[in-house]
Write an enzyme that holds these catalytic residues in place. Structure first.
Site, PDB file in Angstrom:
ATOM      1  N   ALA A 251      -1.917   2.833   4.992  1.00  0.00           N
ATOM      2  CA  ALA A 251      -0.548   2.394   5.277  1.00  0.00           C
ATOM      3  C   ALA A 251       0.332   3.378   6.041  1.00  0.00           C
ATOM      4  O   ALA A 251       1.321   2.958   6.658  1.00  0.00           O
ATOM      5  CB  ALA A 251       0.122   2.024   3.969  1.00  0.00           C
ATOM      6  N   PRO A 253       2.083   5.867   8.708  1.00  0.00           N
ATOM      7  CA  PRO A 253       3.410   6.234   8.180  1.00  0.00           C
ATOM      8  C   PRO A 253       4.254   5.053   7.705  1.00  0.00           C
ATOM      9  O   PRO A 253       5.424   5.230   7.392  1.00  0.00           O
ATOM     10  CB  PRO A 253       4.068   6.930   9.372  1.00  0.00           C
ATOM     11  CG  PRO A 253       3.465   6.255  10.573  1.00  0.00           C
ATOM     12  CD  PRO A 253       2.054   5.925  10.185  1.00  0.00           C
ATOM     13  N   GLY A 254       3.677   3.867   7.650  1.00  0.00           N
ATOM     14  CA  GLY A 254       4.394   2.776   6.994  1.00  0.00           C
ATOM     15  C   GLY A 254       5.072   1.788   7.923  1.00  0.00           C
ATOM     16  O   GLY A 254       5.873   0.973   7.470  1.00  0.00           O
ATOM     17  N   GLY A 255       4.734   1.821   9.204  1.00  0.00           N
ATOM     18  CA  GLY A 255       5.341   0.871  10.150  1.00  0.00           C
ATOM     19  C   GLY A 255       5.085  -0.570   9.724  1.00  0.00           C
ATOM     20  O   GLY A 255       6.002  -1.384   9.641  1.00  0.00           O
ATOM     21  N   LYS A 256       3.823  -0.850   9.403  1.00  0.00           N
ATOM     22  CA  LYS A 256       3.488  -2.239   9.047  1.00  0.00           C
ATOM     23  C   LYS A 256       3.923  -2.550   7.615  1.00  0.00           C
ATOM     24  O   LYS A 256       4.304  -3.676   7.320  1.00  0.00           O
ATOM     25  CB  LYS A 256       1.990  -2.496   9.269  1.00  0.00           C
ATOM     26  CG  LYS A 256       1.614  -2.329  10.733  1.00  0.00           C
ATOM     27  CD  LYS A 256       0.172  -2.579  11.031  1.00  0.00           C
ATOM     28  CE  LYS A 256      -0.188  -2.138  12.437  1.00  0.00           C
ATOM     29  NZ  LYS A 256      -0.279  -0.655  12.602  1.00  0.00           N
ATOM     30  N   ASP A 273      -2.505   5.409   1.025  1.00  0.00           N
ATOM     31  CA  ASP A 273      -2.986   6.279   2.098  1.00  0.00           C
ATOM     32  C   ASP A 273      -3.648   7.488   1.462  1.00  0.00           C
ATOM     33  O   ASP A 273      -3.253   7.952   0.387  1.00  0.00           O
ATOM     34  CB  ASP A 273      -1.855   6.711   3.042  1.00  0.00           C
ATOM     35  CG  ASP A 273      -2.412   7.104   4.408  1.00  0.00           C
ATOM     36  OD1 ASP A 273      -2.415   6.268   5.325  1.00  0.00           O
ATOM     37  OD2 ASP A 273      -2.897   8.254   4.542  1.00  0.00           O
ATOM     38  N   ASP A 299      -8.248   7.416  -1.670  1.00  0.00           N
ATOM     39  CA  ASP A 299      -9.181   6.861  -0.695  1.00  0.00           C
ATOM     40  C   ASP A 299      -9.272   5.367  -1.031  1.00  0.00           C
ATOM     41  O   ASP A 299      -9.755   5.002  -2.114  1.00  0.00           O
ATOM     42  CB  ASP A 299     -10.539   7.563  -0.856  1.00  0.00           C
ATOM     43  CG  ASP A 299     -11.610   6.939   0.024  1.00  0.00           C
ATOM     44  OD1 ASP A 299     -11.355   5.860   0.616  1.00  0.00           O
ATOM     45  OD2 ASP A 299     -12.706   7.525   0.110  1.00  0.00           O
ATOM     46  N   ASP A 318      -5.597  -1.568   8.155  1.00  0.00           N
ATOM     47  CA  ASP A 318      -5.295  -0.952   9.464  1.00  0.00           C
ATOM     48  C   ASP A 318      -6.156   0.306   9.516  1.00  0.00           C
ATOM     49  O   ASP A 318      -5.705   1.408   9.188  1.00  0.00           O
ATOM     50  CB  ASP A 318      -3.792  -0.631   9.505  1.00  0.00           C
ATOM     51  CG  ASP A 318      -3.323  -0.233  10.880  1.00  0.00           C
ATOM     52  OD1 ASP A 318      -4.142  -0.230  11.820  1.00  0.00           O
ATOM     53  OD2 ASP A 318      -2.135   0.091  11.033  1.00  0.00           O
ATOM     54  N   CYS A 371      -6.133   0.462  16.366  1.00  0.00           N
ATOM     55  CA  CYS A 371      -5.473   0.720  17.657  1.00  0.00           C
ATOM     56  C   CYS A 371      -6.542   1.276  18.607  1.00  0.00           C
ATOM     57  O   CYS A 371      -6.338   2.286  19.262  1.00  0.00           O
ATOM     58  CB  CYS A 371      -4.273   1.641  17.508  1.00  0.00           C
ATOM     59  SG  CYS A 371      -4.606   3.179  16.662  1.00  0.00           S
TER      60      CYS A 371
HETATM   61  C1  LIG Z   1      -3.891   3.740  11.905  1.00  0.00           C
HETATM   62  S1  LIG Z   1      -3.158   4.689  10.683  1.00  0.00           S
HETATM   63  C2  LIG Z   1      -2.226   3.502   9.824  1.00  0.00           C
HETATM   64  C3  LIG Z   1      -0.931   3.134  10.466  1.00  0.00           C
HETATM   65  C4  LIG Z   1      -0.047   2.318   9.541  1.00  0.00           C
HETATM   66  N1  LIG Z   1      -0.709   1.148   9.040  1.00  0.00           N
HETATM   67  C5  LIG Z   1       1.259   1.913  10.204  1.00  0.00           C
HETATM   68  O1  LIG Z   1       1.387   0.783  10.661  1.00  0.00           O
HETATM   69  O2  LIG Z   1       2.174   2.744  10.252  1.00  0.00           O
HETATM   70  C6  LIG Z   1      -4.500   4.964   9.621  1.00  0.00           C
HETATM   71  C7  LIG Z   1      -4.126   5.635   8.302  1.00  0.00           C
HETATM   72  O3  LIG Z   1      -5.281   5.556   7.467  1.00  0.00           O
HETATM   73  C8  LIG Z   1      -5.274   6.670   6.603  1.00  0.00           C
HETATM   74  N2  LIG Z   1      -6.625   6.745   6.035  1.00  0.00           N
HETATM   75  C9  LIG Z   1      -7.762   7.218   6.611  1.00  0.00           C
HETATM   76  N3  LIG Z   1      -8.809   7.060   5.801  1.00  0.00           N
HETATM   77  C10 LIG Z   1      -8.330   6.477   4.680  1.00  0.00           C
HETATM   78  C11 LIG Z   1      -8.923   6.061   3.448  1.00  0.00           C
HETATM   79  N4  LIG Z   1     -10.236   6.224   3.234  1.00  0.00           N
HETATM   80  N5  LIG Z   1      -8.137   5.506   2.505  1.00  0.00           N
HETATM   81  C12 LIG Z   1      -6.809   5.339   2.709  1.00  0.00           C
HETATM   82  N6  LIG Z   1      -6.190   5.725   3.848  1.00  0.00           N
HETATM   83  C13 LIG Z   1      -6.948   6.272   4.818  1.00  0.00           C
HETATM   84  C14 LIG Z   1      -4.830   7.798   7.494  1.00  0.00           C
HETATM   85  O4  LIG Z   1      -4.309   8.856   6.729  1.00  0.00           O
HETATM   86  C15 LIG Z   1      -3.787   7.101   8.372  1.00  0.00           C
HETATM   87  O5  LIG Z   1      -2.501   7.322   7.846  1.00  0.00           O
END
Ligand SMILES: C[S@@+](CC[C@H](N)C(=O)[O-])C[C@H]1O[C@@H](n2cnc3c(N)ncnc32)[C@H](O)[C@@H]1O
Length: 429
Positions: A251, A253-256, A273, A299, A318, A371
Protein backbone atom coordinates in the site's frame (compact mmCIF):
# COMPACT_ATOMS: atom_id res chain seq x y z
CA UNK A 1 28.07 23.96 1.20
CA UNK A 2 28.46 23.64 -2.55
CA UNK A 3 25.24 22.64 -4.34
CA UNK A 4 27.06 21.22 -7.38
CA UNK A 5 29.20 18.98 -5.14
CA UNK A 6 26.06 17.74 -3.36
CA UNK A 7 24.38 16.96 -6.70
CA UNK A 8 27.54 15.16 -7.90
CA UNK A 9 27.64 13.05 -4.73
CA UNK A 10 23.98 12.07 -5.15
CA UNK A 11 24.47 11.11 -8.80
CA UNK A 12 27.60 9.16 -7.85
CA UNK A 13 25.70 7.17 -5.19
CA UNK A 14 23.05 6.25 -7.76
CA UNK A 15 25.42 5.45 -10.61
CA UNK A 16 28.12 3.65 -8.67
CA UNK A 17 26.44 2.35 -5.51
CA UNK A 18 22.98 1.56 -6.91
CA UNK A 19 21.18 3.79 -4.36
CA UNK A 20 17.79 5.29 -5.21
CA UNK A 21 17.31 8.94 -6.11
CA UNK A 22 14.50 9.56 -3.62
CA UNK A 23 16.54 8.15 -0.74
CA UNK A 24 19.71 10.07 -1.71
CA UNK A 25 17.82 13.34 -2.16
CA UNK A 26 16.18 12.95 1.24
CA UNK A 27 19.46 12.21 3.03
CA UNK A 28 21.86 14.49 1.19
CA UNK A 29 19.64 17.57 1.03
CA UNK A 30 18.37 17.36 4.62
CA UNK A 31 20.85 20.03 5.75
CA UNK A 32 20.03 22.49 2.96
CA UNK A 33 17.83 25.15 4.57
CA UNK A 34 16.97 27.37 1.58
CA UNK A 35 14.13 25.79 -0.46
CA UNK A 36 15.51 27.35 -3.67
CA UNK A 37 18.87 25.64 -3.10
CA UNK A 38 17.10 22.34 -2.43
CA UNK A 39 15.08 22.76 -5.63
CA UNK A 40 18.30 23.52 -7.55
CA UNK A 41 20.00 20.30 -6.39
CA UNK A 42 16.87 18.33 -7.24
CA UNK A 43 16.61 19.88 -10.71
CA UNK A 44 20.28 19.14 -11.44
CA UNK A 45 20.00 15.53 -10.27
CA UNK A 46 16.82 14.85 -12.24
CA UNK A 47 18.23 16.63 -15.31
CA UNK A 48 21.53 14.74 -15.34
CA UNK A 49 19.87 11.39 -14.61
CA UNK A 50 17.28 11.86 -17.35
CA UNK A 51 20.14 12.12 -19.85
CA UNK A 52 22.68 10.18 -17.85
CA UNK A 53 24.07 8.17 -20.77
CA UNK A 54 24.50 11.31 -22.90
CA UNK A 55 26.32 13.25 -20.17
CA UNK A 56 28.40 10.21 -19.33
CA UNK A 57 29.39 9.97 -23.01
CA UNK A 58 30.23 13.70 -23.14
CA UNK A 59 32.30 13.61 -19.95
CA UNK A 60 34.30 10.66 -21.32
CA UNK A 61 34.60 12.45 -24.67
CA UNK A 62 36.30 15.45 -23.04
CA UNK A 63 38.50 13.56 -20.62
CA UNK A 64 41.78 12.43 -22.13
CA UNK A 65 41.99 9.78 -19.46
CA UNK A 66 38.99 8.59 -17.43
CA UNK A 67 38.99 9.34 -13.69
CA UNK A 68 40.10 6.51 -11.41
CA UNK A 69 37.45 4.45 -9.64
CA UNK A 70 37.97 6.42 -6.41
CA UNK A 71 37.32 9.67 -8.28
CA UNK A 72 33.99 8.90 -9.91
CA UNK A 73 32.52 11.80 -7.90
CA UNK A 74 34.57 14.07 -10.18
CA UNK A 75 33.17 12.34 -13.26
CA UNK A 76 29.68 13.10 -11.89
CA UNK A 77 30.70 16.69 -11.08
CA UNK A 78 31.79 17.12 -14.69
CA UNK A 79 28.37 15.83 -15.84
CA UNK A 80 26.76 18.36 -13.48
CA UNK A 81 28.84 21.14 -15.07
CA UNK A 82 27.96 20.04 -18.61
CA UNK A 83 24.26 19.83 -17.78
CA UNK A 84 24.23 23.38 -16.42
CA UNK A 85 26.01 24.75 -19.48
CA UNK A 86 23.79 22.92 -21.96
CA UNK A 87 20.38 22.92 -20.32
CA UNK A 88 20.09 25.30 -17.38
CA UNK A 89 19.52 29.01 -17.27
CA UNK A 90 22.55 29.51 -15.00
CA UNK A 91 25.02 32.06 -16.47
CA UNK A 92 27.97 30.16 -17.94
CA UNK A 93 30.58 31.86 -15.73
CA UNK A 94 28.65 30.95 -12.56
CA UNK A 95 28.09 27.37 -13.77
CA UNK A 96 31.83 26.95 -14.40
CA UNK A 97 33.19 28.65 -11.29
CA UNK A 98 30.72 26.99 -8.89
CA UNK A 99 31.34 23.57 -10.42
CA UNK A 100 35.10 24.06 -10.15
CA UNK A 101 34.68 25.08 -6.46
CA UNK A 102 32.71 21.86 -6.07
CA UNK A 103 35.91 19.92 -6.78
CA UNK A 104 37.50 21.52 -3.70
CA UNK A 105 34.41 20.66 -1.62
CA UNK A 106 34.84 17.05 -2.72
CA UNK A 107 38.34 17.38 -1.23
CA UNK A 108 39.99 16.96 -4.63
CA UNK A 109 41.38 20.43 -5.36
CA UNK A 110 43.97 18.86 -7.70
CA UNK A 111 41.19 18.38 -10.26
CA UNK A 112 40.11 22.04 -10.33
CA UNK A 113 42.26 23.10 -13.27
CA UNK A 114 41.20 20.06 -15.33
CA UNK A 115 37.47 20.62 -14.73
CA UNK A 116 37.90 24.35 -15.29
CA UNK A 117 39.71 23.78 -18.60
CA UNK A 118 37.06 21.36 -19.91
CA UNK A 119 34.05 23.47 -18.93
CA UNK A 120 35.57 26.78 -20.07
CA UNK A 121 36.31 25.40 -23.51
CA UNK A 122 32.89 23.86 -24.13
CA UNK A 123 31.66 24.78 -27.59
CA UNK A 124 27.89 24.19 -27.61
CA UNK A 125 27.63 24.08 -31.41
CA UNK A 126 30.39 21.49 -31.65
CA UNK A 127 28.64 19.38 -29.00
CA UNK A 128 25.34 19.53 -30.90
CA UNK A 129 27.17 18.35 -34.03
CA UNK A 130 28.76 15.25 -32.43
CA UNK A 131 27.59 12.35 -34.61
CA UNK A 132 29.45 9.53 -32.92
CA UNK A 133 27.00 9.08 -30.06
CA UNK A 134 26.61 5.54 -28.81
CA UNK A 135 23.10 4.07 -28.89
CA UNK A 136 22.99 4.36 -25.10
CA UNK A 137 23.85 8.05 -25.28
CA UNK A 138 21.47 8.70 -28.19
CA UNK A 139 18.42 7.12 -26.53
CA UNK A 140 19.56 7.73 -22.94
CA UNK A 141 18.68 4.20 -21.89
CA UNK A 142 20.97 1.24 -21.12
CA UNK A 143 21.08 -1.32 -23.94
CA UNK A 144 19.20 -4.02 -22.02
CA UNK A 145 16.19 -1.75 -21.49
CA UNK A 146 16.27 -0.61 -25.12
CA UNK A 147 16.37 -4.18 -26.36
CA UNK A 148 13.69 -5.30 -23.95
CA UNK A 149 11.26 -2.53 -24.94
CA UNK A 150 12.00 -3.10 -28.64
CA UNK A 151 11.18 -6.76 -28.21
CA UNK A 152 8.04 -6.25 -26.09
CA UNK A 153 6.64 -3.13 -27.80
CA UNK A 154 8.22 -2.94 -31.28
CA UNK A 155 5.72 -0.47 -32.72
CA UNK A 156 5.84 1.85 -29.70
CA UNK A 157 9.56 1.46 -28.95
CA UNK A 158 10.76 4.95 -29.95
CA UNK A 159 7.81 6.78 -28.42
CA UNK A 160 8.28 4.96 -25.12
CA UNK A 161 11.97 5.89 -24.96
CA UNK A 162 11.18 9.51 -25.83
CA UNK A 163 8.45 9.74 -23.20
CA UNK A 164 10.73 8.16 -20.59
CA UNK A 165 13.20 11.02 -21.11
CA UNK A 166 10.59 13.78 -20.80
CA UNK A 167 9.49 15.77 -17.78
CA UNK A 168 6.33 14.12 -16.42
CA UNK A 169 3.13 16.15 -16.06
CA UNK A 170 2.18 17.42 -12.61
CA UNK A 171 -0.89 15.23 -12.10
CA UNK A 172 -3.33 15.58 -9.24
CA UNK A 173 -6.37 13.73 -7.92
CA UNK A 174 -9.27 15.90 -6.81
CA UNK A 175 -11.03 14.59 -3.70
CA UNK A 176 -14.53 14.09 -5.10
CA UNK A 177 -15.95 13.69 -1.57
CA UNK A 178 -15.16 17.35 -0.99
CA UNK A 179 -15.50 19.10 -4.34
CA UNK A 180 -16.02 18.46 -8.04
CA UNK A 181 -13.23 18.40 -10.60
CA UNK A 182 -14.69 21.42 -12.43
CA UNK A 183 -14.98 23.39 -9.20
CA UNK A 184 -11.39 22.67 -8.30
CA UNK A 185 -10.16 23.62 -11.77
CA UNK A 186 -12.04 26.93 -11.36
CA UNK A 187 -10.52 27.48 -7.91
CA UNK A 188 -7.08 26.96 -9.41
CA UNK A 189 -7.84 29.25 -12.30
CA UNK A 190 -8.88 32.03 -9.88
CA UNK A 191 -5.36 31.76 -8.47
CA UNK A 192 -3.81 31.90 -11.93
CA UNK A 193 -3.01 28.20 -11.96
CA UNK A 194 -4.26 26.56 -15.14
CA UNK A 195 -5.28 22.90 -15.11
CA UNK A 196 -7.08 20.47 -17.38
CA UNK A 197 -8.88 17.16 -16.73
CA UNK A 198 -7.18 13.80 -17.33
CA UNK A 199 -9.80 12.35 -19.64
CA UNK A 200 -9.76 8.71 -18.53
CA UNK A 201 -10.15 9.45 -14.82
CA UNK A 202 -13.09 10.72 -12.76
CA UNK A 203 -11.05 13.18 -10.68
CA UNK A 204 -7.65 13.54 -12.32
CA UNK A 205 -6.23 16.87 -13.46
CA UNK A 206 -2.90 18.08 -14.83
CA UNK A 207 -1.55 21.38 -13.63
CA UNK A 208 0.14 23.34 -16.41
CA UNK A 209 2.96 24.65 -14.21
CA UNK A 210 4.13 22.56 -11.25
CA UNK A 211 4.04 24.26 -7.84
CA UNK A 212 4.99 23.31 -4.34
CA UNK A 213 2.06 21.20 -3.04
CA UNK A 214 1.61 23.55 -0.08
CA UNK A 215 0.61 26.23 -2.58
CA UNK A 216 -2.26 24.16 -3.99
CA UNK A 217 -5.57 25.54 -2.69
CA UNK A 218 -7.02 23.23 -0.06
CA UNK A 219 -4.04 20.84 -0.07
CA UNK A 220 -3.76 20.85 3.74
CA UNK A 221 -7.52 20.32 4.02
CA UNK A 222 -7.35 17.27 1.73
CA UNK A 223 -9.04 18.73 -1.34
CA UNK A 224 -6.36 17.36 -3.63
CA UNK A 225 -3.47 14.87 -3.73
CA UNK A 226 -0.55 14.28 -6.08
CA UNK A 227 -1.13 11.14 -8.16
CA UNK A 228 -0.56 10.15 -11.77
CA UNK A 229 -3.64 9.59 -13.94
CA UNK A 230 -2.98 5.89 -14.60
CA UNK A 231 -2.56 5.23 -10.87
CA UNK A 232 -6.06 6.69 -10.46
CA UNK A 233 -7.56 4.00 -12.71
CA UNK A 234 -7.03 1.18 -10.19
CA UNK A 235 -9.74 2.21 -7.73
CA UNK A 236 -12.51 2.19 -10.36
CA UNK A 237 -11.63 -1.42 -11.21
CA UNK A 238 -12.33 -2.50 -7.61
CA UNK A 239 -16.08 -1.84 -8.18
CA UNK A 240 -16.44 -0.56 -4.63
CA UNK A 241 -19.73 -0.63 -2.77
CA UNK A 242 -20.52 0.63 0.74
CA UNK A 243 -18.97 -1.21 3.69
CA UNK A 244 -16.89 -3.76 1.81
CA UNK A 245 -13.85 -5.27 3.48
CA UNK A 246 -10.90 -4.36 1.29
CA UNK A 247 -7.22 -5.32 1.43
CA UNK A 248 -4.59 -2.98 -0.06
CA UNK A 249 -1.73 -5.45 -0.03
CA UNK A 250 1.31 -3.34 -1.03
CA UNK A 251 0.00 0.00 0.00
CA UNK A 252 2.74 2.54 0.68
CA UNK A 253 2.94 5.49 0.23
CA UNK A 254 -0.83 5.18 0.18
CA UNK A 255 -1.94 6.92 -3.01
CA UNK A 256 -4.42 4.19 -3.86
CA UNK A 257 -5.35 3.57 -0.19
CA UNK A 258 -6.49 7.18 0.06
CA UNK A 259 -8.27 7.03 -3.29
CA UNK A 260 -10.25 3.95 -2.18
CA UNK A 261 -11.39 5.72 1.00
CA UNK A 262 -12.21 8.96 -0.83
CA UNK A 263 -14.32 6.96 -3.27
CA UNK A 264 -16.09 4.86 -0.64
CA UNK A 265 -15.49 6.21 2.90
CA UNK A 266 -17.43 3.36 4.55
CA UNK A 267 -14.82 0.84 3.34
CA UNK A 268 -13.30 -1.38 6.02
CA UNK A 269 -9.74 -1.09 4.74
CA UNK A 270 -6.60 -2.97 5.72
CA UNK A 271 -3.41 -1.54 4.23
CA UNK A 272 -0.19 -3.54 4.42
CA UNK A 273 3.38 -2.68 3.54
CA UNK A 274 6.59 -4.49 4.33
CA UNK A 275 8.52 -1.25 4.90
CA UNK A 276 7.73 0.60 8.15
CA UNK A 277 9.14 3.95 6.99
CA UNK A 278 6.95 3.77 3.90
CA UNK A 279 3.97 2.70 6.02
CA UNK A 280 4.46 5.94 8.00
CA UNK A 281 3.89 7.82 4.74
CA UNK A 282 0.43 6.21 4.43
CA UNK A 283 -0.38 7.45 7.93
CA UNK A 284 0.76 10.96 6.99
CA UNK A 285 -1.38 10.91 3.84
CA UNK A 286 -4.48 9.58 5.60
CA UNK A 287 -4.12 12.07 8.46
CA UNK A 288 -4.07 14.99 6.00
CA UNK A 289 -7.13 13.59 4.24
CA UNK A 290 -8.87 12.76 7.56
CA UNK A 291 -9.33 9.14 6.51
CA UNK A 292 -8.52 5.97 8.37
CA UNK A 293 -7.49 2.41 7.67
CA UNK A 294 -5.94 -0.42 9.63
CA UNK A 295 -2.21 -0.22 8.85
CA UNK A 296 -0.04 -3.32 9.19
CA UNK A 297 3.68 -3.63 8.66
CA UNK A 298 4.22 -7.14 7.28
CA UNK A 299 5.18 -9.21 4.29
CA UNK A 300 1.73 -9.46 2.71
CA UNK A 301 2.62 -12.91 1.36
CA UNK A 302 3.16 -14.16 4.90
CA UNK A 303 -0.59 -14.42 5.47
CA UNK A 304 -0.33 -16.45 8.70
CA UNK A 305 1.55 -13.58 10.38
CA UNK A 306 -0.98 -10.78 9.78
CA UNK A 307 -4.37 -12.20 8.77
CA UNK A 308 -7.20 -12.39 11.35
CA UNK A 309 -9.13 -15.03 9.37
CA UNK A 310 -11.82 -12.67 7.99
CA UNK A 311 -11.84 -12.87 4.21
CA UNK A 312 -11.88 -9.79 1.99
CA UNK A 313 -14.48 -8.72 -0.59
CA UNK A 314 -11.83 -6.91 -2.61
CA UNK A 315 -8.06 -7.08 -2.84
CA UNK A 316 -5.79 -4.56 -4.49
CA UNK A 317 -2.38 -6.06 -5.20
CA UNK A 318 -0.17 -3.19 -6.41
CA UNK A 319 2.82 -5.46 -6.71
CA UNK A 320 6.45 -4.38 -6.34
CA UNK A 321 7.96 -4.22 -9.84
CA UNK A 322 10.80 -2.79 -11.91
CA UNK A 323 8.96 0.52 -12.36
CA UNK A 324 9.64 0.34 -16.09
CA UNK A 325 6.42 2.33 -16.71
CA UNK A 326 7.41 5.28 -14.52
CA UNK A 327 10.94 6.02 -15.71
CA UNK A 328 10.09 9.64 -16.53
CA UNK A 329 9.23 10.18 -12.85
CA UNK A 330 12.15 8.09 -11.56
CA UNK A 331 15.04 8.41 -14.03
CA UNK A 332 17.34 6.53 -11.63
CA UNK A 333 15.45 3.35 -12.60
CA UNK A 334 17.37 3.31 -15.90
CA UNK A 335 20.65 3.27 -14.00
CA UNK A 336 20.05 1.14 -10.93
CA UNK A 337 17.83 -1.58 -12.39
CA UNK A 338 19.39 -4.76 -13.78
CA UNK A 339 17.81 -7.28 -16.13
CA UNK A 340 18.12 -9.90 -13.39
CA UNK A 341 15.73 -7.81 -11.23
CA UNK A 342 12.83 -8.89 -13.45
CA UNK A 343 13.32 -12.49 -12.43
CA UNK A 344 13.80 -11.65 -8.75
CA UNK A 345 10.70 -9.46 -8.65
CA UNK A 346 8.79 -12.06 -10.58
CA UNK A 347 9.26 -14.56 -7.75
CA UNK A 348 7.83 -12.00 -5.31
CA UNK A 349 4.90 -11.17 -7.62
CA UNK A 350 3.99 -14.84 -8.01
CA UNK A 351 4.31 -15.48 -4.27
CA UNK A 352 2.19 -12.45 -3.34
CA UNK A 353 -0.57 -13.38 -5.78
CA UNK A 354 -0.54 -17.02 -4.75
CA UNK A 355 -0.77 -16.33 -1.01
CA UNK A 356 -3.08 -13.33 -1.07
CA UNK A 357 -5.59 -15.22 -3.18
CA UNK A 358 -6.32 -17.26 -0.03
CA UNK A 359 -7.73 -14.24 1.84
CA UNK A 360 -10.20 -13.28 -0.90
CA UNK A 361 -13.84 -14.33 -0.40
CA UNK A 362 -15.42 -16.58 -3.03
CA UNK A 363 -17.17 -14.13 -5.38
CA UNK A 364 -14.62 -11.47 -4.41
CA UNK A 365 -12.55 -9.42 -6.81
CA UNK A 366 -8.75 -9.04 -6.96
CA UNK A 367 -7.17 -6.21 -8.93
CA UNK A 368 -3.52 -6.76 -9.85
CA UNK A 369 -1.55 -3.63 -10.75
CA UNK A 370 2.04 -2.78 -11.61
CA UNK A 371 3.76 0.34 -12.88
CA UNK A 372 5.69 -1.80 -15.35
CA UNK A 373 5.48 -2.37 -19.08
CA UNK A 374 7.34 -5.70 -19.03
CA UNK A 375 5.01 -8.65 -19.82
CA UNK A 376 6.92 -10.92 -17.39
CA UNK A 377 5.64 -8.80 -14.50
CA UNK A 378 2.19 -8.39 -15.97
CA UNK A 379 0.04 -10.61 -18.14
CA UNK A 380 2.45 -13.55 -17.90
CA UNK A 381 2.11 -13.59 -14.09
CA UNK A 382 -1.69 -13.56 -14.44
CA UNK A 383 -1.72 -16.10 -17.25
CA UNK A 384 0.37 -18.49 -15.21
CA UNK A 385 -1.89 -17.94 -12.19
CA UNK A 386 -5.21 -18.42 -14.00
CA UNK A 387 -3.83 -21.52 -15.75
CA UNK A 388 -3.04 -23.05 -12.35
CA UNK A 389 -6.14 -21.94 -10.41
CA UNK A 390 -9.48 -23.05 -11.67
CA UNK A 391 -11.24 -20.80 -9.14
CA UNK A 392 -9.65 -17.71 -10.76
CA UNK A 393 -11.63 -16.14 -13.58
CA UNK A 394 -10.53 -13.07 -15.48
CA UNK A 395 -13.01 -10.20 -15.65
CA UNK A 396 -12.16 -8.35 -18.87
CA UNK A 397 -11.60 -4.64 -18.35
CA UNK A 398 -14.13 -2.97 -20.62
CA UNK A 399 -12.71 0.54 -20.58
CA UNK A 400 -11.65 2.48 -23.62
CA UNK A 401 -8.23 3.30 -22.15
CA UNK A 402 -5.19 1.05 -22.51
CA UNK A 403 -4.23 -1.83 -24.76
CA UNK A 404 -5.66 -5.30 -24.33
CA UNK A 405 -3.14 -7.98 -23.34
CA UNK A 406 -3.65 -11.74 -23.25
CA UNK A 407 -4.81 -11.12 -19.68
CA UNK A 408 -5.50 -7.57 -18.45
CA UNK A 409 -4.75 -4.19 -19.95
CA UNK A 410 -1.64 -2.08 -20.41
CA UNK A 411 -1.42 1.70 -20.40
CA UNK A 412 1.85 2.67 -22.07
CA UNK A 413 3.88 5.62 -20.74
CA UNK A 414 2.67 8.93 -22.15
CA UNK A 415 -0.72 7.65 -23.39
CA UNK A 416 -3.15 10.49 -22.63
CA UNK A 417 -0.38 11.97 -20.50
CA UNK A 418 -0.38 9.01 -18.11
CA UNK A 419 2.35 6.79 -16.69
CA UNK A 420 2.83 3.20 -17.84
CA UNK A 421 0.63 0.89 -15.73
CA UNK A 422 -0.73 -2.63 -16.07
CA UNK A 423 -4.11 -3.78 -14.68
CA UNK A 424 -5.90 -7.11 -14.42
CA UNK A 425 -9.09 -8.16 -12.58
CA UNK A 426 -9.73 -11.66 -11.26
CA UNK A 427 -12.98 -12.94 -9.79
CA UNK A 428 -12.78 -15.82 -7.31
CA UNK A 429 -15.32 -18.46 -8.19
C1 LIG B 1 4.26 0.01 -6.23
S1 LIG B 1 4.51 0.36 -4.57
C2 LIG B 1 2.88 0.59 -4.01
C3 LIG B 1 2.30 1.93 -4.31
C4 LIG B 1 1.00 2.17 -3.56
N1 LIG B 1 0.03 1.14 -3.80
C5 LIG B 1 0.39 3.53 -3.90
O1 LIG B 1 -0.53 3.60 -4.70
O2 LIG B 1 0.84 4.53 -3.33
C6 LIG B 1 4.90 -1.22 -3.95
C7 LIG B 1 4.99 -1.29 -2.43
O3 LIG B 1 5.07 -2.67 -2.09
C8 LIG B 1 5.81 -2.79 -0.90
N2 LIG B 1 6.17 -4.21 -0.80
C9 LIG B 1 7.15 -4.89 -1.45
N3 LIG B 1 7.12 -6.18 -1.14
C10 LIG B 1 6.11 -6.34 -0.25
C11 LIG B 1 5.58 -7.45 0.47
N4 LIG B 1 6.11 -8.67 0.31
N5 LIG B 1 4.55 -7.25 1.30
C12 LIG B 1 4.01 -6.02 1.47
N6 LIG B 1 4.47 -4.93 0.83
C13 LIG B 1 5.50 -5.09 -0.03
C14 LIG B 1 6.93 -1.80 -1.09
O4 LIG B 1 7.48 -1.44 0.15
C15 LIG B 1 6.21 -0.66 -1.80
O5 LIG B 1 5.82 0.32 -0.87
Amino acid sequence: MNLRAIAALIICKIAFEGKSLSECLRLETAKIKNPKDKAFVKAVCFGVLRKFYYYDFLAKHYLEKPFKEADQDLHCLLMVGLFQLLEMRVPDHAAVSETVSGAAKLKKPWSKSLINAILRNIDKEKIAAINTLTKEAYYNHPMWIQEKIKQDWPAEFRTILEVNNEHPPFSLRVNLQKTSRDNYINTLSAKNMQASPIQDTPGGIVLETPVDVEKLPGFKEGLVSVQDGAAQLATGLLKLEPKLRVLDACAAPGGKTAHILETEPSTDLVAIDVDQSRLDLIKENLTRLKLSAKLICADAADVDKWWDGNKFDRVLLDAPCTGSGVIRRNPDIKIIRREQDIENLNLIQHKLLENIWKVLKPGGLLVYVTCSIFPEENYKVLKDFTDKHNDAFEIKIKEYWGQDCEVGKQVLPGKNGMDGFYFACLRKL
